[in-house]
Design a protein around this motif. Structure first.
Motif, PDB file in Angstrom:
ATOM      1  N   VAL A  32       0.836  -1.211   0.000  1.00  0.00           N
ATOM      2  CA  VAL A  32       0.000   0.000   0.000  1.00  0.00           C
ATOM      3  C   VAL A  32       0.867   1.256   0.000  1.00  0.00           C
ATOM      4  O   VAL A  32       0.393   2.343  -0.352  1.00  0.00           O
ATOM      5  N   LEU A  33       2.151   1.118   0.370  1.00  0.00           N
ATOM      6  CA  LEU A  33       3.063   2.265   0.401  1.00  0.00           C
ATOM      7  C   LEU A  33       3.494   2.707  -0.991  1.00  0.00           C
ATOM      8  O   LEU A  33       4.104   3.759  -1.145  1.00  0.00           O
ATOM      9  N   LEU A  34       3.170   1.923  -2.021  1.00  0.00           N
ATOM     10  CA  LEU A  34       3.625   2.212  -3.377  1.00  0.00           C
ATOM     11  C   LEU A  34       2.795   3.281  -4.080  1.00  0.00           C
ATOM     12  O   LEU A  34       3.193   3.761  -5.142  1.00  0.00           O
ATOM     13  N   THR A  35       1.660   3.650  -3.534  1.00  0.00           N
ATOM     14  CA  THR A  35       0.765   4.595  -4.204  1.00  0.00           C
ATOM     15  C   THR A  35       0.156   5.573  -3.212  1.00  0.00           C
ATOM     16  O   THR A  35      -0.115   5.198  -2.064  1.00  0.00           O
ATOM     17  N   PRO A  36      -0.082   6.824  -3.650  1.00  0.00           N
ATOM     18  CA  PRO A  36      -0.790   7.766  -2.784  1.00  0.00           C
ATOM     19  C   PRO A  36      -2.304   7.559  -2.809  1.00  0.00           C
ATOM     20  O   PRO A  36      -3.031   8.182  -2.027  1.00  0.00           O
ATOM     21  N   GLU A  37      -2.777   6.696  -3.703  1.00  0.00           N
ATOM     22  CA  GLU A  37      -4.212   6.466  -3.828  1.00  0.00           C
ATOM     23  C   GLU A  37      -4.698   5.409  -2.830  1.00  0.00           C
ATOM     24  O   GLU A  37      -3.913   4.661  -2.248  1.00  0.00           O
ATOM     25  N   LYS A  38      -6.013   5.338  -2.666  1.00  0.00           N
ATOM     26  CA  LYS A  38      -6.607   4.419  -1.689  1.00  0.00           C
ATOM     27  C   LYS A  38      -6.518   2.976  -2.151  1.00  0.00           C
ATOM     28  O   LYS A  38      -6.797   2.650  -3.292  1.00  0.00           O
ATOM     29  N   VAL A  39      -6.132   2.102  -1.216  1.00  0.00           N
ATOM     30  CA  VAL A  39      -6.080   0.662  -1.457  1.00  0.00           C
ATOM     31  C   VAL A  39      -6.979  -0.017  -0.429  1.00  0.00           C
ATOM     32  O   VAL A  39      -6.879   0.244   0.770  1.00  0.00           O
ATOM     33  N   VAL A  40      -7.875  -0.886  -0.910  1.00  0.00           N
ATOM     34  CA  VAL A  40      -8.782  -1.632  -0.029  1.00  0.00           C
ATOM     35  C   VAL A  40      -8.342  -3.092  -0.020  1.00  0.00           C
ATOM     36  O   VAL A  40      -8.126  -3.699  -1.074  1.00  0.00           O
ATOM     37  N   ILE A  41      -8.185  -3.637   1.179  1.00  0.00           N
ATOM     38  CA  ILE A  41      -7.773  -5.034   1.324  1.00  0.00           C
ATOM     39  C   ILE A  41      -8.809  -5.777   2.155  1.00  0.00           C
ATOM     40  O   ILE A  41      -9.201  -5.315   3.238  1.00  0.00           O
ATOM     41  N   HIS A 234      -8.146  -5.589  -3.162  1.00  0.00           N
ATOM     42  CA  HIS A 234      -7.522  -6.912  -3.189  1.00  0.00           C
ATOM     43  C   HIS A 234      -8.093  -7.772  -2.064  1.00  0.00           C
ATOM     44  O   HIS A 234      -8.326  -7.278  -0.955  1.00  0.00           O
ATOM     45  N   THR A 235      -8.282  -9.062  -2.334  1.00  0.00           N
ATOM     46  CA  THR A 235      -8.756 -10.010  -1.324  1.00  0.00           C
ATOM     47  C   THR A 235      -7.691 -11.066  -1.080  1.00  0.00           C
ATOM     48  O   THR A 235      -7.197 -11.698  -2.017  1.00  0.00           O
ATOM     49  N   VAL A 236      -7.350 -11.267   0.182  1.00  0.00           N
ATOM     50  CA  VAL A 236      -6.297 -12.184   0.594  1.00  0.00           C
ATOM     51  C   VAL A 236      -6.798 -13.631   0.522  1.00  0.00           C
ATOM     52  O   VAL A 236      -7.947 -13.928   0.862  1.00  0.00           O
TER      53      VAL A 236
END
Length: 437
Positions: A32-41, A234-236
């Motif tokens: 998630v540190l790779l982008t300034p945009e929102k990431v949902v996990i 993303h889904t784990v």
């Protein structure tokens, strides 16, 4: 130090759903540190190691929102990179081995990354050379403060894609280098890359963020660097190690258990390896069913009649995280088996506790143990134990659930690092287990 008290000798019955995969989650959270945009996990397990990493990300400035059970959003648009050189980070980062994987994304995106020497299980020497040699090949400069045991890599002019042959197929090393390479200039080729399902999941997540990666699922990855990455959802995967743990539990307690939604296609050799011990593992759609082994289970032999040997290996070989479970299950099999733990020299040292319980085990050397099964003719005896690490801890818990009498396991925080709410979940299928503060 927390404690479990376990009344063993009871058959269990019912359904159990595996948690999200710990090892995948630790990689995905760092991405998630790779982008300034929102990431949902989604499907994040509520376990100590994962929660510690989420706390570290929050202290780094990641905006974190819990959306529901196991679902979070992360936004890394205003990070406080000074935190990386703070005393707080040195303390927090050193308590979690998974924290090493924040270095790659930070190096790729900001040109620098720092980490204290990370902690984790005491299962033998676990080198970090693969990580840093990969970063150096991408053009980063490495420094190590021996007094403070603090690592740093810097690339103020950016990273440059290159070819590299990894000395070992390290899962976390591959993940770390990969997360740096996706934002490097030019093309990077990683040969002898790890290719575990969790690494494949990371690759697929990065591709959905805009990364260009070829060779996913193989040990040869080609990465064309891009200028930036976008957000994603993303889904784990379910945790394959937990699934293997429940297979072992069912066999040892002669229980009828269904493990729900196991993602069969990502289990690799796990079902086949348990079948070598004579355990019936049945596929029912995407569920895994283990019937009660009322008549026990018998170890297979090789074609020439020689003793069965079960060992670990990089994917698609058998995962080292399940060898402790295999060893415990073998203590009640008909026949003998040689367990060969190739990757970690201290992981078999917990067998002294099983020997105290009455198991017939010969520790040949730090890497090999021969197990002579009891065929349930002699039950393991209850005892008092201390959990040395996550995988030994769950193995001792399985042994205690099959043993005659009431056992006590101390230092259960080690088990909580990798297994979500384990006592309540086991109670739901009939286990007699009590958590003592």
């Amino acid at each position: 130090m927390g404690t479990f008290q376990i009344e063993g000798g009871h058959q269990l019955k019912g359904e159990i759903k595996p948690q999200g995969a710990k090892n995948e989650t630790l990689q995905i959270l760092c991405a998630v540190l790779l982008t300034p945009e929102k990431v949902v996990i989604n499907n994040i397990p509520d376990i100590r190691d994962v929660n510690k990493l989420i706390e570290i990300l929050g202290n780094l400035g990641v905006k974190i929102q819990k959306l529901g059970n196991g679902s979070y959003s992360f936004k890394s648009d205003e990070l406080n990179l000074d935190y990386l050189e703070s005393e707080l980070f040195k303390e927090e980062g050193s308590s979690l081995r998974g924290s090493i994987m924040i270095v790659g994304p930070l190096l790729g995106r900001f040109g620098k990354g720092y980490i204290p020497r990370p902690g984790g299980d005491k299962i033998g020497r676990r080198r970090l050379d693969t990580h840093f040699e990969g970063f150096i090949k991408l053009g980063a400069k490495f420094r190590y403060n021996k007094e403070e045991r603090f690592y740093g890599v810097e690339a103020p002019d950016g990273l440059q894609g290159t070819y590299m042959l990894l000395e070992e197929a390290s899962v976390t090393g591959t993940a770390n280098i990969l997360m740096a390479a996706v934002l490097a200039n030019g093309k990077t080729t990683i040969y002898n890359a790890a290719c575990e399902p969790y690494l494949q999941q990371l690759c697929k997540m990065l591709v959905s963020m805009g990364a260009k990666i070829e060779g996913i699922g193989s040990n040869l990855l080609h990465i064309d660097g891009v200028d930036s990455l976008k957000g994603c959802e993303h889904t784990v995967l379910p945790d394959m190690v937990e699934i293997g743990s429940w297979i072992g539990l069912a066999a040892m307690t002669k229980s009828d258990i269904t493990i729900k939604n196991v993602s069969w296609d990502n289990l690799g050799l796990i079902p086949a390896t348990f079948k070598k011990l004579g355990i019936t593992v049945e596929r029912r759609n995407d569920d895994l069913y283990i019937p009660a082994h009322e008549n026990g289970y018998e170890v297979a032999s090789f074609i020439d009649g020689s003793i069965m040997n079960i060992s670990d290996a990089p994917w698609p070989g058998f995962t080292p995280d399940l060898l402790s479970i295999i060893l415990v299950v073998a203590t009640q099999a008909r026949g003998s088996v040689l367990i060969h733990q190739k990757m970690f020299e201290s992981r078999l040292f917990f067998v002294d506790k099983l020997i105290d319980m009455g198991a017939k085990i010969i520790l040949c050397d730090p890497h090999r143990a021969t197990v002579i099964g009891h065929d349930f003719q002699s039950k393991l005896k209850a005892t008092t134990m201390t959990s040395p690490d996550i995988r030994a801890g769950i193995s001792l818990l399985i042994a205690a659930l099959s043993a005659k009498g009431t056992s006590t396991i101390h230092n259960i925080e080690q088990i909580d690092r990798g297994y979500e709410n384990i006592d309540e979940r086991l109670k739901n299928i009939g286990a007699k287990i009590t958590r003592v503060a």
